[in-house]
Motif scaffolding. Structure first.
Motif, PDB file in Angstrom:
ATOM      1  N   SER A 651       0.859  -1.178   0.000  1.00  0.00           N
ATOM      2  CA  SER A 651       0.000   0.000   0.000  1.00  0.00           C
ATOM      3  C   SER A 651       0.892   1.224   0.000  1.00  0.00           C
ATOM      4  CB  SER A 651      -0.905   0.020   1.230  1.00  0.00           C
ATOM      5  OG  SER A 651      -1.630   1.230   1.295  1.00  0.00           O
ATOM      6  N   LEU A 652       0.567   2.183  -0.859  1.00  0.00           N
ATOM      7  CA  LEU A 652       1.365   3.402  -0.937  1.00  0.00           C
ATOM      8  C   LEU A 652       0.760   4.484  -0.053  1.00  0.00           C
ATOM      9  CD1 LEU A 652       2.357   3.659  -4.696  1.00  0.00           C
ATOM     10  CD2 LEU A 652       3.589   2.609  -2.816  1.00  0.00           C
ATOM     11  N   VAL A 653       1.636   5.325   0.455  1.00  0.00           N
ATOM     12  CA  VAL A 653       1.215   6.447   1.299  1.00  0.00           C
ATOM     13  C   VAL A 653       1.686   7.724   0.610  1.00  0.00           C
ATOM     14  CG1 VAL A 653       1.349   7.521   3.557  1.00  0.00           C
ATOM     15  CG2 VAL A 653       1.490   5.043   3.355  1.00  0.00           C
ATOM     16  N   PHE A 654       0.707   8.593   0.334  1.00  0.00           N
ATOM     17  CA  PHE A 654       1.035   9.911  -0.235  1.00  0.00           C
ATOM     18  C   PHE A 654       1.068  10.918   0.901  1.00  0.00           C
ATOM     19  CE2 PHE A 654      -0.512  13.966  -2.225  1.00  0.00           C
ATOM     20  CZ  PHE A 654       0.672  14.236  -2.884  1.00  0.00           C
ATOM     21  N   MET A 655       2.231  11.503   1.143  1.00  0.00           N
ATOM     22  CA  MET A 655       2.403  12.479   2.222  1.00  0.00           C
ATOM     23  C   MET A 655       2.644  13.840   1.593  1.00  0.00           C
ATOM     24  SD  MET A 655       5.043  12.533   5.444  1.00  0.00           S
ATOM     25  CE  MET A 655       6.495  12.801   4.449  1.00  0.00           C
ATOM     26  N   TYR A 656       1.881  14.825   2.064  1.00  0.00           N
ATOM     27  CA  TYR A 656       1.985  16.179   1.493  1.00  0.00           C
ATOM     28  C   TYR A 656       2.094  17.181   2.623  1.00  0.00           C
ATOM     29  CZ  TYR A 656       1.120  20.210  -1.496  1.00  0.00           C
ATOM     30  OH  TYR A 656       1.233  21.397  -2.184  1.00  0.00           O
ATOM     31  N   THR A 657       3.125  18.018   2.528  1.00  0.00           N
ATOM     32  CA  THR A 657       3.336  19.094   3.511  1.00  0.00           C
ATOM     33  C   THR A 657       3.219  20.423   2.785  1.00  0.00           C
ATOM     34  OG1 THR A 657       4.829  17.694   4.770  1.00  0.00           O
ATOM     35  CG2 THR A 657       4.887  20.072   5.225  1.00  0.00           C
ATOM     36  N   TYR A 670      -1.573  12.611   5.361  1.00  0.00           N
ATOM     37  CA  TYR A 670      -1.304  11.348   4.704  1.00  0.00           C
ATOM     38  C   TYR A 670      -2.562  10.835   4.013  1.00  0.00           C
ATOM     39  CZ  TYR A 670       2.595  11.455   8.003  1.00  0.00           C
ATOM     40  OH  TYR A 670       3.680  11.820   8.737  1.00  0.00           O
ATOM     41  N   LYS A 671      -2.340  10.025   2.993  1.00  0.00           N
ATOM     42  CA  LYS A 671      -3.427   9.349   2.291  1.00  0.00           C
ATOM     43  C   LYS A 671      -2.931   7.973   1.857  1.00  0.00           C
ATOM     44  CE  LYS A 671      -7.517   9.208   0.236  1.00  0.00           C
ATOM     45  NZ  LYS A 671      -8.774   9.397   0.932  1.00  0.00           N
ATOM     46  N   TYR A 672      -3.654   6.931   2.275  1.00  0.00           N
ATOM     47  CA  TYR A 672      -3.262   5.573   1.953  1.00  0.00           C
ATOM     48  C   TYR A 672      -4.016   5.088   0.713  1.00  0.00           C
ATOM     49  CZ  TYR A 672      -0.849   4.934   6.415  1.00  0.00           C
ATOM     50  OH  TYR A 672       0.007   5.031   7.465  1.00  0.00           O
ATOM     51  N   THR A 673      -3.334   4.264  -0.075  1.00  0.00           N
ATOM     52  CA  THR A 673      -4.002   3.603  -1.200  1.00  0.00           C
ATOM     53  C   THR A 673      -4.325   2.167  -0.818  1.00  0.00           C
ATOM     54  OG1 THR A 673      -1.975   2.729  -2.196  1.00  0.00           O
ATOM     55  CG2 THR A 673      -2.587   4.995  -2.764  1.00  0.00           C
ATOM     56  N   ASP A 674      -5.096   1.506  -1.682  1.00  0.00           N
ATOM     57  CA  ASP A 674      -5.257   0.067  -1.540  1.00  0.00           C
ATOM     58  C   ASP A 674      -3.966  -0.615  -1.989  1.00  0.00           C
ATOM     59  OD1 ASP A 674      -7.802   0.375  -0.614  1.00  0.00           O
ATOM     60  OD2 ASP A 674      -8.709   0.283  -2.609  1.00  0.00           O
ATOM     61  N   PHE A 675      -3.962  -1.930  -1.891  1.00  0.00           N
ATOM     62  CA  PHE A 675      -2.754  -2.657  -2.266  1.00  0.00           C
ATOM     63  C   PHE A 675      -2.599  -2.674  -3.782  1.00  0.00           C
ATOM     64  CE2 PHE A 675      -3.334  -4.026   2.052  1.00  0.00           C
ATOM     65  CZ  PHE A 675      -2.030  -4.139   2.521  1.00  0.00           C
TER      66      PHE A 675
END
Length: 1696
Positions: A651-657, A670-675
């Motif tokens: 699962s990927l995590v998109f982190m934005y600051t 943070y925002k998680y994706t599915d696998f």
């Protein structure tokens, strides 16, 4: 008391007339005021100052609030300037005229008629009297100078404290003061009023109240000062106090001089504006029509340029203000003192800045919006509501004193909410910090609600109250069936999400189709009451305020839409938009894109920048495996990311600051994706690397996608002459181009395969046509031992066709570097032979071979040279060649061969090695060491094989070992079976297995097939038997069984199928039960059977037994039938079945058993339900029968029915009819009164012990409930209110009929007497009942007239009248030092209390208490002597709270509970000085002291200012530097009154009202007077004096002084320097007494004086004594007075 806001009332400029010289009049504007001041100081000649004093008629009445309230032509209001404030007073000897009113309600004052005044704030002039137009001469005016200091004004007495009004922007241009002060910005300061009049006149002198806001007439009064005063003060000088002097001024009005723009008809009894003699014209700018009889505005529309319009004190009633619409230039409008009831018709006037409507009959301030109105004065009206308050965007000062609305709590806070931040003063004082804080606590919509009529309440209830108010307004507009639950909006912040919240609640009985849709529209406004403008495209639930919208107000309109119906909008208003924090924050994160390997996904961030400059945020991607922490993906620092193979199953995590341009960072989100899923195998960008030239190696490559790549397949195809392609190679991506490929194209096919073996779509690519290579040789080497007589050979790889007769020539050279054929010596000619034996002559030389490649067709290529590594020498033992031959296949034989040189060979060493890759060191194969042949074993499959030979000469010399690597990896052998047989017993039920020996690489999934063969040889395959083992079944009995195996290698290569030998025949096995299962549900009441699977030959008579297994494990046999019926006894227990298999021949097998799950109970069923006969108050126990497991707590519901129900009505009794009601919920039920005459029905829902319910049963009684006998209990008397009693009792026995009530009176002797006519349940006490007790009698009667027994209640307490009550205790007066507090009892309005107070009240006692702090609590101590209803607050009470206790006693000796009233902490009173007087009245040489009684807290640094006042003049002249309590008079004070102004100041800085006291005119000391009179009679006098010629010395000594003779006569003055032995007498100064001649004194030196003839001639003289100085000065001034025919005092030098 309202304070006046004076306005301009006269034209600004009048030309002064001075008999001796014309005075230049200067009009000063904002831009040139400083220059004007200087000009006045230089050009104006002194003039006589004649002041006027206004007579005081009533000290309690405040001065006017209209223009020219100082009187016609007298301009008596003060002038606000910086640093001085001036005001003038009327003269006491003015010509009397008709008395007129004051614009704020003052009593009529005397005024002089037909006198001009000066108006305007920007005009500054120095003027003398105007030419007289009427017999009554106009007195010259002079202004009131600074009282406290040069920056503060002197004001008259008013019994009220007033604060300053904030300065309007237009007021920052100060006027030129008569004293020539510098022009600077206007400031504001707290001001107080002067209580007594600042007048030196007699008791008939008028006192004038002077306000800090009275700029209108100050233009005249302050400017029309005598020229002599205005010319004596230096420009720019001001005292330190003047910097803190701040006054609020009226809005600025530009004025022009001349009668063509001004009309003044005050007090002319004008009745109509259309009168023929009125002469209204369009050019008029200043119109004064106050004190007339006007009742209509018809005709005012002609005044299109009017700026100031005074209509005060007429007969206007309103409405009817529409004609004012033409007066677009109007800036100040005065309507005070009329009968106006409404301002609704007042039009919008775009330039109106000041509006006075005081002393009218207004009930509200509802009017049109006035965009530039700064001051609104509405005191002394009947205003009781703020409803309809207009939008006034720049209002600064609001006055509503003496209106009923002042009773409204927090009126000031409400005004702040309505007006907004521009409001600076309320009711003539600065805004209270407390009220400002309270205003901030109210919700944003408060101002709109107040304007619409909402009743103002406390701030903590305002949010809910305003919401209810708005909902009440909207209730008829909302969709039917919907209620508004919430209407709010978030606090808006710059560039942050602001969300509105509108919540509707629907009535649950209504349908939800169609749904309610809400539409939104956002608006923006400057203020709460302003017009809001729609924001384009702002139609969502969320709005993002912009930077330019900071401080503005948001409004959201919500429009409900139900189906096709649009309902009226509702709204909500926000607080002002606040600046953003500058710290951005992420509102929402989204990830878009398909989560499949190879795809590009993108993260989208919705950011609220909160006032920061949008920048580029910091993005990063993290990878999170299952059940592990996220790990940062290196290089993934953009919003876009391409999914790679490492992301599969993660699962990927998109982190934005978010980061602003200024560098401010927000919180990362943070925002998680599915696998991530693997892509289908595919390949792209397939290409061939290498040149398509004969002899080259080309390689096919491509970009694989689709998870981890497995054994992808590669194919090479060669193009045929027909154009088709023929497969020439597989399994490798490289291909060596040969001669066969020349002239043809090759195709490369890439079949992608993932790790699971799934193949993708193949991709192919074709090369160009393969070209033939030109003959070329490479890798030319000289092979052989460089020793004498050794044979060497040149080798090389020839490309470019088939090699033909290539030629080789040999050379020798000393050099190790080749340079063509230079320095080469030929050893041979060019020959075809490639071998060469080294001759003797080559020893010590290097050998060079020239190789010229040649094809078969004779084409020759470029020659290539090879040089030996070293010079020729004798060779050590070595190998000249080494090779491996044989088949590189499992079990193949490899043979090594080599060539030895270097003497006779000894025992060379041979070793074989296995290599995983060609470059590793390899592992030794010990079993074949010393052998030249090696049989390949299974261990070598997939590996490289090398052979190493170490040559050894026969003399033991060891040469260098040499290795040869095999050309390819060892391939496995073709799969095959070496042996195959079946292992196991040929008995039914036994398992047979395969025993085999496999050869041919790593075995894969070999294929097995089992066969059954009959005795006659018929063979058939056993279906489903495909594994290496097989269990014999009953079908195999009597048959032979065999198995076949097809060997399969791990790479799916297949070998020949082998068939095993047969085993058998198969014999039957022992009888066995293979499986045993129950059939049926394990539930109470169900029938259970079973299924058994038998094996072991032909089945015989098998038998079985049923058992019940208890919880303790004990088995109880039940039956041997094929089935079993489950009962209640089985519930909660298990059933066991034992099955014994029996073969047909009678052989028994081992018994098998199976146990069931715990038997579940059956669904609950009510079998029977019956209700017996019912009687009131007797318990009814129904009879019922239950089935279905253990019965639990069933549900019971008793119903009462008027009629007996049957059939479906009884079953559906809950919905039968309205007459059926629920009366009980237990198994048993006791009928009550309500049940009498009704049928009882029982609803029973059978319920199992585990809570499961069955089908309900309903039963009903056969007959109605029978009532009981009537009885009554608990008979009692209850006091309902004072003097009213109620009898009560608990009746039982059917329905009560007309029961009988009676009342009895019990005397003190115990006699009970029936009270006649008291037959109801309530009884009101009469006078006969006092001191007696009451009893209540209750005789129960049933509805069918059955009568029960009489019961009496217990007697009541002795009856007494009600105690006098005090509803509350109120305190009148203010909690301020010096004020009187009075306790007032508030009596309830009830008739009873009024009667009790009038008849039974005896006395009322009071006690006053004072608080004292006790740690964390407040306690009160009694004041023993304070027992009256009034109390005067003392100085020692400041800071404490006072409490008054009140107790009332009646004639019966009873006392009420104490009632208290408390004050807030006592505040110090306003600083005040009483009985102010000046001691020391007398002559000009006396000392004077000021004395008075101070009150108002602890006195601080009070201010005292000494001034002079001429008799008959209102002017006060300040005495610089004299601010102490003592003052020593001097000759300058002669003929003046001394005035002391005492400004009391509390220790906390609060100022009180200034108070003044004055002396009688100061007389000359008799001795001095006598001497002066004598000298004046002579007419010519000489005085001896000294003169200091060196003025630079501050303290001149007697040695620096020179003698002078001062000669004066009636015409001139002369200073003569006496002659000496060496010089004649000389005249130093000579001049007449004409202005600007004057004599100055020095207050710090009683011996000095200065004579000023003009600006160029002056002299400082010193005399021997003060007495001589006084005589000299008075004589000179007396002669000057006679010369100029002026009063003595006009020639005194005064600095103001």
């Amino acid at each position: 008391m309202e304070e006046p806001l004076a306005q301009p009332d006269e034209d600004p400029v009048q030309k002064p007339q001075i008999p001796t010289k014309k005075t230049t009049t200067t009009t000063t504007t904002a831009a040139t005021s400083s220059e004007a001041v200087k000009k006045v100081a230089k050009t104006v000649k002194p003039a006589a100052a004649t002041g006027s004093v206004r007579k005081r008629l009533d000290l309690k009445t405040g001065p006017g609030l209209g223009p020219g309230s100082g009187g016609s032509g007298l301009g008596s209001t003060s002038s606000v300037m910086k640093p001085t404030l001036s005001a003038s007073l009327k003269t006491a000897n003015a010509v009397p005229a008709a008395a007129r009113r004051n614009s704020t309600g003052g009593l009529p004052e005397k005024r002089q008629s037909n006198a001009g005044s000066v108006a305007g704030r920007k005009t500054s002039s120095v003027s003398g009297p105007e030419p007289v137009r009427q017999p009554v001469p106009e007195p010259r005016r002079s202004s009131l100078p600074s009282v406290v200091n040069r920056a503060s004004s002197t004001r008259s007495s008013v019994p009220e404290t007033r604060k300053s009004i904030p300065v309007s922007p237009a007021s920052r241009v100060s006027k030129t003061t008569p004293t020539g002060s510098n022009v600077s910005k206007q400031e504001s300061v707290r001001r107080s009023l002067v209580k007594p009049a600042l007048s030196a006149s007699s008791t008939s002198s008028a006192s004038r109240r002077i306000t800090s806001t009275s700029l209108d007439s100050s233009g005249s009064s302050g400017i029309r000062r005598s020229a002599s005063l205005s010319g004596r003060r230096k420009v720019g000088t001001r005292t330190p106090e003047s910097r803190d002097s701040r006054f609020v001024v009226l809005p600025q009005v530009e004025v022009k001089a001349g009668d063509d723009v001004r009309l003044d008809l005050r007090g002319h009894r004008v009745r109509s504006l259309n009168s023929s003699g009125l002469n209204l014209s369009a050019n008029l700018e200043f119109v004064y029509l106050r004190d007339n009889l006007l009742s209509t505005l018809e005709g005012v529309e002609i005044l299109k340029r009017v700026k100031v319009l005074d209509l005060s004190f007429n007969d206007f009633k309103g409405p009817g203000f529409e004609p004012l619409e033409n007066c677009k230039s109007l800036q100040q409008l005065y309507l005070a003192g009329n009968q106006i009831t409404s301002l609704a018709s007042l039009p919008q006037l775009p330039n109106l800045e000041f509006l006075s409507v005081a002393q009218n009959k207004l009930k509200s301030l509802s009017m049109a919006s006035q965009p530039r109105l700064q001051v609104l004065a509405a005191s002394k009206n009947k205003i009781s509501t703020l409803k309809g308050f207009p939008y006034l965007p720049v209002l600064e000062h609001l006055r509503v004193e003496e209106n009923p609305i002042l009773k409204m709590p927090h009126l000031e806070a409400a005004s702040i909410l309505l007006v907004g931040p521009t409001l600076k003063k309320f009711n003539d004082r600065d805004l209270s910090r407390e009220e400002l804080a309270i205003a901030k606590r109210y919700p944003a919509q408060t101002a709109l609600c107040i304007r619409d009529g909402w009743e103002f309440c406390r701030p903590d209830h305002a949010a809910e109250s305003t919401f209810r108010f708005l909902v009440e307004q909207w209730k008829d507009k909302l969709p039917s069936g919907y209620l508004l639950k919430e209407a709010s909006v978030d606090q808006p912040s710059e560039e942050d999400a602001c969300r509105c919240h509108f919540t509707f609640v629907q009535d649950g009985t209504l349908s939800t189709d169609p749904p309610l849709v809400l539409n939104y529209q956002w608006f923006m406004g400057e203020r709460m009451l302003s017009n809001f403008a729609a924001i384009p495209d702002a139609t969502g639930e969320v709005y993002w305020p912009k930077h330019e919208e900071i401080g503005k107000i948001l409004k959201v309109e919500c429009t409900p839409l139900l189906g096709e119906t649009h309902y009226p909008s509702i709204f909500v208003i926000s607080s002002p938009v606040s600046p953003g924090s500058g710290i951005p924050k992420v509102v929402n994160l989204e990830i878009q894109g398909e989560l499949v390997e190879g795809n590009v996904i993108r993260g989208y961030a919705e950011v609220a920048w909160c006032g920061g400059t949008p920048g580029k945020g910091v993005a990063s991607w993290l990878r999170r495996k299952w059940n592990s922490s996220p790990v940062v993906i290196a290089g993934a620092e953009d919003e876009e990311y391409r999914l790679a193979i490492d992301d599969i199953d993660s699962s990927l995590v998109f982190m934005y600051t978010p980061v602003t341009e200024e560098g401010a960072k927000g919180e990362p989100q943070y925002k998680y994706t599915d696998f991530i899923k693997a892509a289908h195998p595919s390949v792209s960008n397939v290409r061939i690397i290498g040149d398509a030239v004969e002899g080259c190696t080309i390689k096919g490559v491509g970009d694989y996608l689709g998870g981890r790549e497995g054994p992808s397949k590669f194919e090479w195809l060669r193009e045929k002459d027909t154009g088709d392609f023929l497969l020439v190679s597989t399994g490798t991506s490289e291909f060596n181009l040969t001669k066969e490929d020349v002239g043809r194209r090759l195709a490369f096919v890439y079949i992608p395969t993932n790790f699971e073996g799934q193949e993708g779509e193949s991709v192919s690519i074709v090369t160009d046509v393969v070209k033939q290579a030109p003959p070329k040789v490479k890798n030319v080497k000289i092979i052989g031992e460089l020793r004498e007589n050794s044979k060497i050979t040149v080798t090389g790889i020839v490309t470019g066709g088939t090699e033909g007769s290539s030629r080789v020539q040999w050379f020798k050279t000393r050099s190790s570097i080749l340079d063509g054929e230079k320095d080469l010596e030929a050893l041979s000619t060019s020959k075809i032979a490639k071998a060469f034996r080294i001759p003797l002559g080559a020893v010590g030389y290097r050998i060079v071979a020239k190789f010229t490649p040649t094809t078969q067709d004779g084409e020759s290529g470029e020659p290539a040279y090879a040089i030996s590594d070293k010079a020729v020498e004798t060779l050590p033992p070595s190998l000249n060649f080494l090779s491996i031959t044989g088949d590189y296949t499992e079990d193949g034989i490899l043979t090594a061969s080599y060539g030895y040189i270097g003497g006779h060979e000894g025992k060379s060493i041979y070793n074989w090695y296995l290599h995983e890759v060609e470059t590793d060191s390899g592992s030794l194969i010990p079993e074949v060491s010393g052998l030249l042949q090696y049989r390949i074993t299974k261990d070598a499959i997939g590996k490289f094989i090398s052979f190493q030979c170490t040559p050894i000469r026969d003399d033991g010399i060891v040469g260098e070992p040499r290795s040869c690597m095999g050309q390819e990896r060892v391939r496995p052998g073709s799969p095959r079976l070496l042996s195959l047989q079946i292992v196991g017993n040929a008995i039914e039920g036994a398992t047979l297995s395969v025993d085999k020996k496999y050869w041919g690489g790593e075995e894969g999934d070999s294929v097995f097939r089992w066969f059954r063969t009959s005795s006659d040889g018929m063979q058939s395959e056993i279906w489903g038997a495909t594994t290496a083992s097989y269990m014999l079944s009953v079908e195999d009995i009597g048959f032979f069984v065999s198995v076949s195996c097809e060997p399969v290698r791990s790479d799916w290569a297949r070998g020949p199928i082998v068939l095993s030998e047969q085993i058998g025949p198969i014999i039957p096995g022992p009888p066995t039960c293979q499986s045993l299962e129950f059939l049926g549900s394990m539930i109470e009441g169900q029938r259970v059977s079973f299924i058994a699977s038998y094996s072991g030959g032909e089945r015989g008579n098998c038998f079985h037994e049923w058992f019940r297994v208890k919880s303790n494990g004990v088995r109880e046999k039940l039956s041997t039938f094929d089935f079993l019926d489950l009962t209640l006894e089985d519930v909660g227990r298990c059933i066991e079945l034992v099955y014994t298999p029996v073969r047909q021949d009678g052989m028994k097998g081992s018994p098998s058993s199976i146990s069931s799950d715990i038997i579940a109970p059956a669904d609950p069923i009510g079998v029977d339900l019956e209700i017996p006969d019912c009687f009131e108050d007797e318990e009814v126990i129904p009879q019922k029968t239950y089935f279905g497991g253990q019965e639990g707590a069933g549900q019971y519901m008793w119903y009462r029915a008027k009629n007996k129900l049957h059939g479906s009505a009884l079953i559906d009794i809950s919905n039968a009819c309205e007459d059926v009601v629920i009366c009980g919920k237990t198994l048993t039920y006791t009928p009550s009164l309500e049940d009498v005459g009704s049928y009882l029905a029982l609803f029973w829902l059978p319920t199992r012990a585990d809570g499961k319910c069955g089908k309900p049963l309903v039963a009903i009684s056969n007959s109605p409930v029978v009532p009981a006998l009537p009885v009554v209990s608990n008979v009692r008397v209850k006091e309902l209110s004072s003097g009213v009693y109620s009898g009560e009792g608990e009746y039982f026995g059917g329905y009560e009929g007309s029961s009988l009530f009676s009342w009895y009176r019990e005397t003190n002797e115990g006699t009970i007497i029936l009270i006649n006519d008291a037959s109801s349940s309530t009884y009101e006490v009469t006078d006969s009942d006092y001191t007696c007790r009451l009893l209540f009698g209750y005789t129960p009667v049933r509805s069918d007239s059955v009568v029960g027994e009489l019961r009496l209640s217990e007697p009541t307490d002795i009856i007494l009248p009600e105690l006098p009550k005090v509803e509350m205790l109120a305190l009148t007066g203010k909690a301020v030092e010096g004020d009187v507090l009075t306790a007032v009892e508030v009596i309830p309005k009830s008739e009873t209390q009024q009667h009790v107070w009038s008849k039974y009240k005896k006395d009322v006692r009071y006690q006053w208490f004072c608080s004292s702090e006790m740690e964390d609590r407040k306690s009160y101590e009694p004041l023993p002597t304070q027992r009256s209803c009034s109390y005067k607050v003392r100085l020692e009470d400041i800071g404490r709270c006072l409490r008054c206790e009140c107790i009332v006693t009646d004639v019966f000796g009873r006392s009420t509970e104490p009632v208290y009233a408390e004050t807030a902490p006592i505040l110090p009173g306003m600083p005040k000085i009483d009985k102010l007087e000046i001691e020391g009245r007398g002559f000009h040489t006396n000392l004077y002291a000021v004395r008075g009684i101070y009150s108002g807290g602890k006195e601080g640094k009070s201010r005292i200012q000494w001034l002079r006042s001429m008799v008959g003049s209102p002017d006060l002249i300040s005495i610089p530097g004299e601010i102490g309590r003592m003052y020593e008079a001097n000759v300058d004070d002669v003929s003046y009154r001394l005035v002391a102004i005492y400004t009391p100041i509390r220790e906390d800085g609060v100022e009180g009202q200034p108070v003044s006291a004055s002396t009688d005119p100061i007389a000359v000391e008799p001795d001095v007077y006598k001497e002066v009179k004598q000298k004046l009679d002579l007419g010519s006098v000489k005085f001896e004096a000294l003169c200091d010629k060196d003025r630079s010395k501050k303290d001149p000594s007697m040695g620096s002084l020179e003698k002078r003779v001062l000669e004066v006569n009636r015409k001139r003055v002369k200073v003569v320097k006496p002659g000496s032995k060496t010089s004649f007498p000389t005249t130093e100064i000579r001049g007449s007494y004409a202005p600007p001649f004057h004599v100055e004194l020095f207050r710090n030196d009683q011996h000095r004086l200065r004579i000023v003839v003009d600006s160029e001639n002056e002299v400082d003289l010193m005399v021997q004594s003060r007495h001589l100085r006084d005589v000299t000065v008075l004589v000179i001034r007396g002669l000057a007075q006679r010369f100029n025919s002026t009063s003595l005092n006009s020639l005194l030098k005064i600095e103001t």
